[in-house]
Design a protein around this motif. Structure first.
Motif, PDB file in Angstrom:
ATOM      1  N   ASP A  82     100.118 -48.452  51.572  1.00 15.84           N
ATOM      2  CA  ASP A  82     100.938 -47.267  51.324  1.00 15.84           C
ATOM      3  C   ASP A  82     100.941 -46.838  49.864  1.00 15.84           C
ATOM      4  O   ASP A  82     101.721 -45.974  49.474  1.00 15.84           O
ATOM      5  N   GLN A  83     100.064 -47.417  49.037  1.00 16.18           N
ATOM      6  CA  GLN A  83      99.949 -46.936  47.670  1.00 16.18           C
ATOM      7  C   GLN A  83      99.298 -45.552  47.670  1.00 16.18           C
ATOM      8  O   GLN A  83      98.346 -45.310  48.414  1.00 16.18           O
ATOM      9  N   VAL A 106      87.528 -41.684  44.867  1.00 16.89           N
ATOM     10  CA  VAL A 106      88.852 -42.091  45.331  1.00 16.89           C
ATOM     11  C   VAL A 106      89.223 -43.422  44.687  1.00 16.89           C
ATOM     12  O   VAL A 106      88.424 -44.364  44.671  1.00 16.89           O
ATOM     13  N   ARG A 107      90.442 -43.463  44.152  1.00 17.65           N
ATOM     14  CA  ARG A 107      91.013 -44.703  43.618  1.00 17.65           C
ATOM     15  C   ARG A 107      92.336 -44.981  44.322  1.00 17.65           C
ATOM     16  O   ARG A 107      93.003 -44.068  44.799  1.00 17.65           O
ATOM     17  N   GLN A 108      92.688 -46.240  44.364  1.00 18.57           N
ATOM     18  CA  GLN A 108      93.975 -46.650  44.926  1.00 18.57           C
ATOM     19  C   GLN A 108      94.391 -47.939  44.247  1.00 18.57           C
ATOM     20  O   GLN A 108      93.591 -48.873  44.139  1.00 18.57           O
ATOM     21  N   PHE A 133      94.880 -48.335  41.101  1.00 20.38           N
ATOM     22  CA  PHE A 133      94.125 -48.398  39.845  1.00 20.38           C
ATOM     23  C   PHE A 133      92.731 -48.989  40.012  1.00 20.38           C
ATOM     24  O   PHE A 133      92.132 -49.455  39.052  1.00 20.38           O
ATOM     25  N   ARG A 134      92.203 -48.953  41.225  1.00 15.96           N
ATOM     26  CA  ARG A 134      90.864 -49.478  41.466  1.00 15.96           C
ATOM     27  C   ARG A 134      90.014 -48.452  42.215  1.00 15.96           C
ATOM     28  O   ARG A 134      90.528 -47.721  43.065  1.00 15.96           O
ATOM     29  N   PRO A 135      88.696 -48.403  41.934  1.00 11.96           N
ATOM     30  CA  PRO A 135      87.823 -47.517  42.708  1.00 11.96           C
ATOM     31  C   PRO A 135      87.742 -47.974  44.157  1.00 11.96           C
ATOM     32  O   PRO A 135      87.685 -49.174  44.440  1.00 11.96           O
ATOM     33  N   VAL A 136      87.770 -47.024  45.093  1.00  9.57           N
ATOM     34  CA  VAL A 136      87.649 -47.337  46.511  1.00  9.57           C
ATOM     35  C   VAL A 136      86.290 -46.889  47.034  1.00  9.57           C
ATOM     36  O   VAL A 136      85.519 -47.689  47.560  1.00  9.57           O
ATOM     37  N   PHE A 137      85.979 -45.609  46.892  1.00 15.26           N
ATOM     38  CA  PHE A 137      84.651 -45.123  47.282  1.00 15.26           C
ATOM     39  C   PHE A 137      84.412 -43.765  46.649  1.00 15.26           C
ATOM     40  O   PHE A 137      85.315 -43.146  46.077  1.00 15.26           O
TER      41      PHE A 137
END
Length: 411
Positions: free
Chosen positions: A202-203, A289-291, A293-297
């Protein structure tokens, strides 16, 4: 969400007025700082819930303008740049030294060394209200978020069946950019209707849409040249000896007739490699896309009328209704003057993105095409406080490990 009340707070009030008792979902907060007015306004959706005077950076230490977020909170911090200067109630915006913090000296004119100073009472209340990742928009003039409705904007939907079916494979985020620390495509139809479920994480997601950089183009060249049987080494986005040799061998087999043939990496080369690999027209944009504070894709997108500037626009999801499948988006446009060198590098002939019709923020949204499978993946991740930035200039140099997307602007 906060109660939808407007307390009649003047944006120029020198006295901080805060109503933290109404806080029920701090993820939806937004903070706007005006350097020309030396003021701060805290928004819940389109409603002002708090204001304060501030002091930003003085000449030679100007506070940068742009889109930031709170990436660290400390009740007490000492600067390791300025001889241990105290920075109580510090809310960091960049790892290179910019933060919001309490100060006993807030004269309502630029007086700091780059940070945004706040009066004691306001700083204490704001520190209680905010969570990590709350957006902070810093501009010269005053901005206020307004409701934006456009079909390009994301809304909650059931996740697409796995695996994703597309001609273009989604890549993981390209990783973290080094930041010096100065302070301690066409998707297949869904197989069946699925109920909308709350995201497992849910971030809020942080989304950036921008023009593709040369590194992303080279990664694709390396990937598709390897598929065609050329030895390129690692698909790392760098023109190493193996990649240079592979490009040369490809050109021998597929001669380029244009005047760009002598250039190592040209538009004609990219188009020829895409054609040979059966990948269609090369994309000219990218969505990242980040979530947490990290890259997701990241994935390709298409930008229409690429010779026109997109501008710099910021959107925040103030409400996400899973039952109705709707999202209330708010948006602002940030002034951002590109240099002539930047415009030439990006292939932009004019900054006037509004020459098509309507307003720049809606024009920018209308010029972007996102593959269905990419959209479905993001739709399934939406939570209140998710944000979208559209920018011509790509990933800012302050974006890195432990940050959201940071976009610096020029007035």
């Amino acid at each position: 969400m906060f109660s939808r009340l407007v307390f009649g707070l003047g944006l120029l009030s020198a006295t901080a007025l805060v109503h933290p008792a109404f806080a029920t979902d701090a993820r939806a907060l937004q903070i706007f700082v005006s350097k020309s007015k030396q003021s701060m306004a805290v928004y819940d959706g389109a409603d002002v819930i708090a204001t304060s005077k501030i002091s930003s950076g003085k000449a030679g230490h100007t506070t940068p303008s742009g889109i930031f977020s709170v990436i660290e909170k400390q009740t007490y911090h000492e600067s390791n740049i300025y001889s241990g200067a105290p920075m109580p109630l510090m809310q960091r915006l960049t790892w290179s030294g910019i933060a919001l913090h309490q100060s006993n000296s807030v004269p309502r004119y630029p007086a700091s060394h780059g940070c945004v100073r706040m009066p004691d009472a306001f700083a204490k209340q704001l520190f209680k209200m905010t969570e990590m990742g709350v957006p902070v928009i810093i501009t010269d003039g005053q901005l206020a978020p307004e409701p934006i409705d456009h079909p390009m904007l994301f809304r909650p939907q059931a996740p697409a069946p796995a695996p994703l079916l597309s001609d273009v494979e989604l890549r993981p985020g390209i990783g973290e950019l080094p930041v010096q620390v100065a302070m301690n495509e066409v998707a297949m139809p869904r197989l069946q209707v699925q109920p909308i479920a709350a995201p497992a994480n849910d971030q809020p997601v942080k989304i950036l849409i921008t023009r593709r950089s040369q590194r992303e183009t080279i990664i694709d060249l390396q990937t598709y040249l390897a598929e065609l049987g050329f030895a390129v080494g690692n698909a790392d986005g760098y023109l190493g000896p193996a990649t240079v040799q592979a490009i040369g061998e490809f050109k021998k087999q597929h001669p380029l007739a244009s005047t760009q043939a002598k250039s190592l990496v040209s538009d004609d080369l990219v188009r020829a490699v895409y054609t040979a690999a059966g990948k269609g027209e090369p994309p000219n944009g990218v969505i990242m896309v980040r979530q947490g504070f990290r890259p997701v894709f990241e994935a390709p997108v298409t930008i229409a009328e690429p010779e026109l500037a997109l501008g710099t626009h910021f959107f925040s999801a103030s409400e996400v209704n899973l039952k109705d499948g709707t999202t209330e988006w708010l948006g602002v446009t940030l002034p951002n003057t590109l240099t002539s060198q930047t415009m030439k590098r990006l292939g932009i002939s004019t900054m006037e993105s509004s020459v098509i019709s309507g307003t720049p923020i809606l024009n920018a949204l209308g010029r972007i095409t996102i593959p269905d499978d990419t959209r479905q993946r993001i739709d399934a991740m939406l939570t209140p406080g998710s944000t979208l930035t559209i920018s011509d200039t790509g990933v800012g140099p302050e974006t890195g490990q432990g940050t959201d997307f940071i976009t610096l602007t020029r007035g």
